[in-house]
Write a protein that holds these residues in place. Structure first.
Motif, PDB file in Angstrom:
ATOM      1  N   LEU B 169     -15.513  42.212   6.184  1.00  0.00           N
ATOM      2  CA  LEU B 169     -15.918  43.057   7.295  1.00  0.00           C
ATOM      3  C   LEU B 169     -17.109  43.937   6.946  1.00  0.00           C
ATOM      4  CD1 LEU B 169     -14.792  43.542  10.055  1.00  0.00           C
ATOM      5  CD2 LEU B 169     -13.742  45.586   9.147  1.00  0.00           C
ATOM      6  N   VAL B 170     -17.025  44.576   5.795  1.00  0.00           N
ATOM      7  CA  VAL B 170     -18.109  45.491   5.447  1.00  0.00           C
ATOM      8  C   VAL B 170     -19.399  44.712   5.226  1.00  0.00           C
ATOM      9  CG1 VAL B 170     -18.907  47.175   3.778  1.00  0.00           C
ATOM     10  CG2 VAL B 170     -16.569  47.243   4.596  1.00  0.00           C
ATOM     11  N   ALA B 383     -23.450  52.049  13.637  1.00  0.00           N
ATOM     12  CA  ALA B 383     -23.129  52.762  12.404  1.00  0.00           C
ATOM     13  C   ALA B 383     -21.822  53.525  12.557  1.00  0.00           C
ATOM     14  CB  ALA B 383     -24.262  53.723  12.056  1.00  0.00           C
ATOM     15  N   PHE B 384     -21.657  54.132  13.732  1.00  0.00           N
ATOM     16  CA  PHE B 384     -20.439  54.905  13.956  1.00  0.00           C
ATOM     17  C   PHE B 384     -19.211  53.995  13.919  1.00  0.00           C
ATOM     18  CE2 PHE B 384     -17.416  56.724  17.129  1.00  0.00           C
ATOM     19  CZ  PHE B 384     -16.964  57.736  16.313  1.00  0.00           C
ATOM     20  N   ILE B 385     -19.278  52.884  14.634  1.00  0.00           N
ATOM     21  CA  ILE B 385     -18.124  51.982  14.656  1.00  0.00           C
ATOM     22  C   ILE B 385     -17.879  51.390  13.269  1.00  0.00           C
ATOM     23  CG2 ILE B 385     -17.248  49.807  15.608  1.00  0.00           C
ATOM     24  CD1 ILE B 385     -17.076  52.246  17.444  1.00  0.00           C
ATOM     25  N   GLY B 386     -18.968  51.130  12.551  1.00  0.00           N
ATOM     26  CA  GLY B 386     -18.801  50.633  11.194  1.00  0.00           C
ATOM     27  C   GLY B 386     -18.057  51.638  10.326  1.00  0.00           C
ATOM     28  N   ALA B 387     -18.446  52.899  10.476  1.00  0.00           N
ATOM     29  CA  ALA B 387     -17.773  53.939   9.689  1.00  0.00           C
ATOM     30  C   ALA B 387     -16.310  54.056  10.093  1.00  0.00           C
ATOM     31  CB  ALA B 387     -18.482  55.270   9.867  1.00  0.00           C
ATOM     32  N   VAL B 388     -16.041  53.902  11.388  1.00  0.00           N
ATOM     33  CA  VAL B 388     -14.643  53.951  11.837  1.00  0.00           C
ATOM     34  C   VAL B 388     -13.853  52.815  11.203  1.00  0.00           C
ATOM     35  CG1 VAL B 388     -13.135  53.685  13.828  1.00  0.00           C
ATOM     36  CG2 VAL B 388     -15.149  55.119  14.004  1.00  0.00           C
ATOM     37  N   ALA B 389     -14.451  51.638  11.175  1.00  0.00           N
ATOM     38  CA  ALA B 389     -13.753  50.497  10.589  1.00  0.00           C
ATOM     39  C   ALA B 389     -13.495  50.733   9.106  1.00  0.00           C
ATOM     40  CB  ALA B 389     -14.573  49.226  10.778  1.00  0.00           C
ATOM     41  N   PHE B 390     -14.487  51.296   8.442  1.00  0.00           N
ATOM     42  CA  PHE B 390     -14.350  51.584   7.021  1.00  0.00           C
ATOM     43  C   PHE B 390     -13.221  52.598   6.791  1.00  0.00           C
ATOM     44  CE2 PHE B 390     -16.035  53.780   3.151  1.00  0.00           C
ATOM     45  CZ  PHE B 390     -15.958  52.697   2.309  1.00  0.00           C
ATOM     46  N   ALA B 391     -13.218  53.644   7.614  1.00  0.00           N
ATOM     47  CA  ALA B 391     -12.162  54.651   7.514  1.00  0.00           C
ATOM     48  C   ALA B 391     -10.803  54.019   7.782  1.00  0.00           C
ATOM     49  CB  ALA B 391     -12.425  55.774   8.513  1.00  0.00           C
ATOM     50  N   THR B 392     -10.776  53.121   8.761  1.00  0.00           N
ATOM     51  CA  THR B 392      -9.532  52.443   9.104  1.00  0.00           C
ATOM     52  C   THR B 392      -8.965  51.690   7.919  1.00  0.00           C
ATOM     53  OG1 THR B 392     -10.158  52.195  11.391  1.00  0.00           O
ATOM     54  CG2 THR B 392      -8.617  50.600  10.539  1.00  0.00           C
ATOM     55  N   ILE B 393      -9.841  50.948   7.277  1.00  0.00           N
ATOM     56  CA  ILE B 393      -9.383  50.160   6.131  1.00  0.00           C
ATOM     57  C   ILE B 393      -8.848  51.082   5.044  1.00  0.00           C
ATOM     58  CG2 ILE B 393     -10.176  48.691   4.264  1.00  0.00           C
ATOM     59  CD1 ILE B 393     -12.253  47.619   6.383  1.00  0.00           C
ATOM     60  N   LEU B 394      -9.615  52.117   4.746  1.00  0.00           N
ATOM     61  CA  LEU B 394      -9.197  53.009   3.659  1.00  0.00           C
ATOM     62  C   LEU B 394      -7.871  53.691   3.970  1.00  0.00           C
ATOM     63  CD1 LEU B 394     -12.464  54.673   2.452  1.00  0.00           C
ATOM     64  CD2 LEU B 394     -10.854  53.326   1.132  1.00  0.00           C
ATOM     65  N   ALA B 395      -7.720  54.129   5.211  1.00  0.00           N
ATOM     66  CA  ALA B 395      -6.493  54.843   5.555  1.00  0.00           C
ATOM     67  C   ALA B 395      -5.282  53.933   5.414  1.00  0.00           C
ATOM     68  CB  ALA B 395      -6.592  55.376   6.982  1.00  0.00           C
ATOM     69  N   VAL B 396      -5.413  52.705   5.867  1.00  0.00           N
ATOM     70  CA  VAL B 396      -4.257  51.811   5.829  1.00  0.00           C
ATOM     71  C   VAL B 396      -3.933  51.396   4.399  1.00  0.00           C
ATOM     72  CG1 VAL B 396      -3.349  49.612   6.603  1.00  0.00           C
ATOM     73  CG2 VAL B 396      -4.643  51.036   8.171  1.00  0.00           C
TER      74      VAL B 396
END
Lengths: 337, 579
Positions: B169-170, B383-396
């Motif tokens: 994804l990243v 960029a914003f949605i990418g950061a959200v996805a990144f945060a999502t992965i890290l949180a889970v």
């Protein structure tokens, strides 16, 4: 394990598992508890049955009734979409219904029972193992119980007088009676186990009490050794006390005890202390401010100044599984008996 | 080390990489990368704060039981909505239409079961599922061990799916395609580095910050996710004049599938013309998936550990209600996102980026941003949605690592190896070490599997949770006769049957795309040892788990400890003596 000085003989009942608490099993026969359980069972079955049934109906329709699902409703919106959105609606509605029913019809009963069971008085009155006729229970004799004969006897009778038997009521007077701690006014003490006023705050304290607990460790050290042996004697043989008596009896005891704590000074106080002292560990947390626990740290800090390990803070939590000592690293002698 | 890697990467980022026609332009990449870094810095700060405020085991495992209901509810939503459900479901909707919605409904409805169990578990447990299970059994070590095995297995499989997904994804979000380079990395290297960085961050959060850091990371992520969802949904609806029917019509038209796009059946429970047997199999497979989704959530270890971060059962109920609200609202929004992507981006463009559709939402964000604010707007949105996805992965992934390390330290080390009396500091040290160990294991496995098709692991994790953990939990709470043998056989029976069935299913071997001739399984084409026809084992393994639990109970020749059952029942319903 290698460096654990204690012999592993008590494997299986270590601190990881909560100590059995006989009074809970006794109270599990309480009428009110049976009512609570019936209501919960009905509620849970109704909710689970309806949502599972409705969901699998929807799944089955999606799999096998595609013509129906394809039927248009308005514009490009078809039955499938409407049913799908209805799944969301029904989920929200059931969650809302469950929460409402629980807070109206379950929480009050649960709170009353909880307060009764965890009140210092109930704990003192706890040695009811006999009633259960369950032979091999290594119960963790609470210090309260052991000391009971001496100090409690003084006050108890008096107390008995005022409330004979309103099993359901006690909570109200209860917290007033219990809380009057020597040092903090009741208003500083949101936490103590018997406080129904803020249902959220109330339990917030126990966990804390437990974790800070210099309590269980210490409590156990002294009395445990001696009491353990003796305590065990009574339970096995005596089937005398019939469960039915309990309700009334316990109720009166609970009520009766109200004065005791304050007068007694020994354990109820300590109980409160423990509860409050606990949060001090937590006190630093900034975040969860909405929490009931918030109020506690203040009083906690206040009392923290005191020498510390008062006898048995976590009483209500005596059964807490891993009552770690507040200092953390100190192996808990109570465990090594 | 993380700082070093990222620091190096950051300086390199200054030399703007060559423009590419893909999802991200050079500027977009820089902004995306900058937001990643910003998120990382903020969360590292939180971790340091959490470390300073984590003084004992209760803090480490359960955040001191001090989060409020709403806080924990938001964190639960953040913990639960993985990239698979954020990008994956919207992607399925974008490519297969209505069927993605079926998936999200299963994910949501499951929370009702969780709602029924959460209070009882919070009232009677302390840190882990095993704390609930052992209360009434006679043999604690066996039950603890079984529970730890199941927790770690489920978590590691789920973790693997997330990490492999993260790598792909990243790389996609940064717009690196095979053959291109970014900061001197090829797409392959970028995948590997992403996995390593994500893994290192998650280890750092969990090792140092424990539950407090993990919770705050999840809260931030959930807020970002919901905010991103609202913005995108509003923009999509605005594009169609708030006319849902118009949106659907446009999506169906550009999907190339016509009205079938708006009906179930393009992906799950496909009809195979002229082959009744395979049609039926497909439908049973779909029902099996639905069963695992709806019953699995309540048994997921990283969800269960979150129950214990609140002070009492009532707060736990509140938190699940919040989670239901947030998860439901978000999945409703994915409907708009998915159909919006189908309508505005188009199937071809999505397939070109990622045949699985995972980039549908980022592409939609870019398209919407372009429409609103020109190329700059597009880059910012992406960029914003990418950061959200990144945060999502890290949180889970942090939640997963925390759940398994908690279980290893508290259940296995503390209560099996140490007979229930480790020093508290010892146990926490073991938990930190276990987090590191599991994190490294996950990184290594994910790097090895980075090009494999591991999407089935999410469904497998749900199936295992439903087959192994749910029977143990439900029967412990409600069945008087239940005993240790029942718990142990139920957990192992459910776990092993799920694993074995999946191993011999088409997702591991023998599934070939009829059009391209490519293997759709884990193993390459030509390897075929599957004999179980379904891809989702739930419909067999969940009943089997329950059956094992019941049979084990009766064959175990062990009396149930009915007095302790009464205590458990009193406790779980009233919250007496809860810690």
């Amino acid at each position: 394990m290698v460096w654990d000085s204690g012999p592993p003989e008590r494997r299986g009942t270590g601190r990881g598992r909560r100590k059995p608490v006989v009074r809970y099993a006794v109270m599990a026969r309480d009428e009110r508890f049976l009512l609570l359980r019936r209501r919960f069972a009905r509620l849970a079955l109704a909710v689970a049955g309806s949502f599972l049934g409705w969901y699998f109906l929807y799944v089955a329709l999606s799999a096998f009734a595609r013509d129906l699902m394809a039927r248009p409703v308005a514009g490009n919106i078809n039955v499938a979409l409407v049913l799908g959105v209805l799944q969301f609606v029904s989920t929200f509605a059931l969650a809302w219904y469950y929460a409402r029913y629980a807070s109206e019809s379950l929480d009050p009963i649960a709170a009353a029972l909880r307060e009764e069971a965890d009140a210092p008085a109930a704990i003192r009155a706890a040695p009811r193992r006999s009633e259960l006729r369950s032979p091999a229970v290594e119960d963790d004799p609470t210090p309260e119980r052991r000391t009971r004969p001496a100090p409690a006897s003084a006050e108890e009778p008096v107390a008995f007088a005022d409330e004979p038997a309103h099993p359901a009521q006690p909570e109200k007077e209860f917290e007033e009676g219990t809380l009057p701690e020597p040092e903090g006014g009741p208003e500083n003490v949101p936490g103590p186990p018997g406080d129904p006023a803020e249902e959220i705050a109330e339990p917030a304290v126990p966990p804390a009490g437990d974790e800070a607990a210099p309590a269980p460790g210490l409590t156990k050290t002294a009395p445990a050794t001696s009491a353990n042996g003796t305590d065990r004697v009574p339970d096995a043989p005596s089937a005398k006390q019939a469960p039915d008596v309990n309700g009334a009896e316990r109720a009166s005891e609970v009520n009766g005890a109200d004065p005791v704590p304050s007068a007694n000074g020994v354990k109820p106080t300590s109980g409160a202390n423990g509860a409050e002292a606990a949060p001090s560990a937590n006190g630093a947390e900034p975040a969860p401010s909405a929490n009931g626990a918030r109020a506690v740290p203040g009083s906690a800090r206040k009392q923290n100044g005191k020498p510390g390990p008062v006898p048995s803070p976590a009483k209500p939590k005596d059964d807490g599984p891993d009552a770690w000592s507040g200092t953390g690293a100190r192996p808990d002698p109570g465990w090594l008996r | 080390m993380i700082g070093h890697v990222l620091g190096g990467a950051a300086t390199l980022a200054a030399s703007v990489p060559p423009q590419d026609p893909g999802t991200a332009s050079g500027n977009g990449r820089t902004v995306t990368f900058g937001l990643f870094l910003f998120f990382i810095v903020v969360t590292l700060g939180i971790t340091v704060w959490a470390r300073l405020n984590t003084k004992n085991a209760v803090d480490y495992y359960a955040g001191g039981h001090a989060f409020s209901g709403p806080q924990n509810g938001i964190a639960l939503a953040g913990d639960y909505m993985s990239a698979a459900s954020f990008l994956g479901i919207a992607g399925i909707i974008a490519l297969s239409g209505y069927d993605g919605f079926l998936y999200s409904i299963g994910f949501l409805v499951a929370w009702l079961l969780t709602l029924l169990l959460v209070e009882l578990m919070r009232n009677s447990g302390r840190f882990t599922m095993a704390d609930v299970l052992v209360y009434r059994v006679r043999s604690q070590p066996k039950v603890r061990t079984a529970s730890a095995v199941s927790t770690v297995t489920v978590s590691v499989f789920y973790l693997l799916a997330q990490m492999v997904g993260a790598g792909a994804l990243v790389a996609l979000l940064l717009g690196i395609h095979p053959g291109e380079t970014f900061l001197g990395m090829s797409a392959e290297a970028a995948k590997t580095w992403t996995i390593v960085v994500v893994g290192a961050l998650m280890i750092f959060y969990v090792m140092f910050g424990g539950m407090k850091a993990t919770t705050w990371v999840q809260i931030i992520k959930a807020v970002l996710l919901i905010a991103g969802g609202i913005v995108l949904t509003a923009l999509v609806l605005a594009r169609f004049g708030y006319n849902l029917s118009g949106l659907l019509g446009s999506a169906a038209a550009s999907s190339g599938k016509g009205s079938a796009f708006l009906q179930p059946g393009l992906k799950y429970g496909k009809d195979v013309p002229g082959d009744g047997y395979h049609t039926l199999l497909n439908k049973v497979d779909f029902i099996s998936l639905a069963l695992a989704l709806v019953l699995g959530t309540a048994g997921l270890p990283h969800v269960i550990t979150r129950f214990f971060t609140v002070p009492d059962g009532r707060a736990a109920r509140t938190s699940v209600n919040w989670a239901i609200g947030l998860v439901g609202a978000f999945y409703l929004m994915t409907l708009a996102l998915g159909f919006g992507a189908a309508a505005l981006v188009g199937r071809k463009a999505i397939m070109a980026q990622d045949p699985a559709g995972n980039t549908a939402v980022p592409q939609l964000a870019k398209a919407l941003g372009d429409h609103v604010g020109g190329p700059v707007g597009g880059d910012l949105m992406l960029a914003f949605i990418g950061a959200v996805a990144f945060a999502t992965i890290l949180a889970v992934v942090s939640g997963l690592v925390l759940a398994s390390s908690t279980s290893l330290a508290h259940d296995y080390f503390g209560n099996v190896l140490m007979f229930g009396r480790p020093r508290e500091s010892q146990e926490v040290a073991v938990a930190r070490f276990a987090a590191c160990l599991i994190g490294v294991l996950a990184i290594v496995l994910a790097v090895i599997a980075k090009n494999m098709n591991v999407a089935f692991l999410v469904a497998l994790a749900f199936a295992m949770a439903a087959a192994a953990n749910l029977p143990a939990i439900v029967l412990s709470l409600f069945w008087k006769r239940f005993n240790s043998a029942g718990v142990v056989s139920g957990i192992y029976g459910g776990l092993i049957s799920s694993l074995v069935l999946v191993f011999f299913s088409p997702v591991v071997s023998g599934k070939v795309d009829p059009l391209t001739g490519q293997s759709l399984s884990l193993f390459p084409k030509g390897v075929d040892f599957h004999f179980f026809p379904l891809e989702n084992p739930g419909i067999v393994s969940i009943p089997f788990g329950f059956l094992c639990a019941v049979l084990g109970t009766y064959l175990g020749r062990e009396d149930a400890d009915t007095r302790r059952y009464d205590e458990l029942s009193f406790r779980s319903l009233t919250g007496a003596g809860s810690v």
